[in-house]
Design an enzyme around this catalytic site. Structure first.
Site, short mmCIF file in Angstrom:
data_model
loop_
_atom_site.label_atom_id
_atom_site.label_comp_id
_atom_site.label_asym_id
_atom_site.label_seq_id
_atom_site.Cartn_x
_atom_site.Cartn_y
_atom_site.Cartn_z
N SER A 85 0.90 -1.16 0.15
CA SER A 85 0.00 0.12 -0.18
C SER A 85 0.76 1.37 0.22
CB SER A 85 -0.92 0.14 1.24
OG SER A 85 -0.16 0.19 2.43
N LYS A 155 0.92 4.92 6.70
CA LYS A 155 0.44 5.50 5.67
C LYS A 155 1.02 6.87 5.92
CE LYS A 155 -2.98 2.40 4.76
NZ LYS A 155 -2.68 1.46 3.74
#
Length: 299
Positions: A85, A155
């Site tokens: 990701s 993230k």
């Protein structure tokens, strides 16, 4: 004819019949006193025998473990990247070092930083945690390996408390009306948000909006807006900022904040509290000046 070798010093020999020798003949020849004296002297200056390495080893291991625990708790901790990701910034299997020190001094996550945070609730509910063995548990405990039991995510921070973030289909991500130039960090060929447009969303204080760099392969804030917090993450859940890729060696790199997050005007407008203080300051100074001014008869 030579009868003996000399040491090179021209001194008279000490013999019992030598008139220059005033010491009784038996004194120098008495071995018991001289040996006792030498033993006494050697005993007073003798050093203690050092302890063997194997006896010192448990102490060294204990100190090393204590230091490792302190470093893990207060300074840095290693985390493994379990997914794609964050490509291409981070690859699956990379090991990153996370700064845990600055949050202890009240530092808050900032836009553009890559952060590790605990699952806010429901983000990883379908992800099964691996079952670590005893060695892996021990290495995780002292911080040499990431914890396999904790559900953590990594993230990039896009917006912080007070910001308004938005992304329309075919458009860029905007923060407080400023478009982000994300070409330097999102995965090649990805769009900013075409798979999941969102906003505008006002980020509550004490929370952050996060997105993966591999936008079309990241279940980030966009996909959890139905959960408590509306897809935002509490800063209390943030473990720290990822500062460097430490492993493998050929991938060693720092993780700086992209320049687009430093563009002028991206900071949110001053809140009511700040505006209130700014408006009150002139009144305070005016009143202070009036009270200290001399009266009609003063000079």
């Amino acid at each position: 004819m030579a009868v003996g070798a000399r040491s090179g010093h021209d001194e008279p020999e000490d013999r019992p019949d030598n008139p220059g020798n005033t010491e009784p003949a038996g004194t120098a020849a008495d071995p018991t006193e001289s040996e006792a004296g030498s033993q006494e002297g050697s005993g007073s200056t003798a050093r203690k025998k050092p302890r063997s390495f194997w006896k010192e080893l448990p102490l060294l291991i204990g100190i090393a473990l204590i230091l490792a625990l302190l470093i893990k708790t207060f300074l840095v901790q290693a985390f493994s990247i379990p997914s794609d990701s964050m490509q291409n910034t981070l690859q699956r299997g990379d090991r990153v070092l996370v700064d845990k020190l600055t949050p202890w001094f009240g530092s808050e996550p900032e836009r553009g930083e890559v952060v590790v945070f605990h699952d806010p609730g429901g983000w990883l509910e379908d992800t099964a945690a691996p079952d670590p063995n005893v060695v892996q548990k021990f290495l995780s405990f002292i911080g040499l390996m990431p914890s396999a039991e904790e559900k953590d995510l990594i993230k990039r921070v896009i917006a912080v408390g007070g910001d308004t973030v938005e992304c329309k289909k075919n458009g860029p991500v905007t923060v407080n009306g400023k478009a982000l130039d994300d070409k330097s960090f999102i995965f090649e060929g990805n769009t900013p948000c075409d798979d999941e447009p969102f906003g505008p969303i006002k980020i509550p204080e004490g929370r952050i909006w996060v997105m993966g760099d591999h936008r079309q392969n990241s279940l980030d804030s966009r996909y959890h807006q139905e959960l408590p917090g509306g897809g935002t993450v509490s800063t209390d859940e943030v473990v720290g900022r990822a500062i460097v890729v430490a492993w493998p060696v050929n991938r060693w790199a720092t993780l700086p904040v992209p320049k687009t997050f430093d563009q002028p005007g991206i900071n949110a407008a001053a809140g009511p509290g700040v505006l209130g203080v700014a408006g009150a300051l002139p009144l305070v100074f005016w009143r202070r000046r009036r009270l200290t001014a001399p009266g009609p008869g003063g000079r």
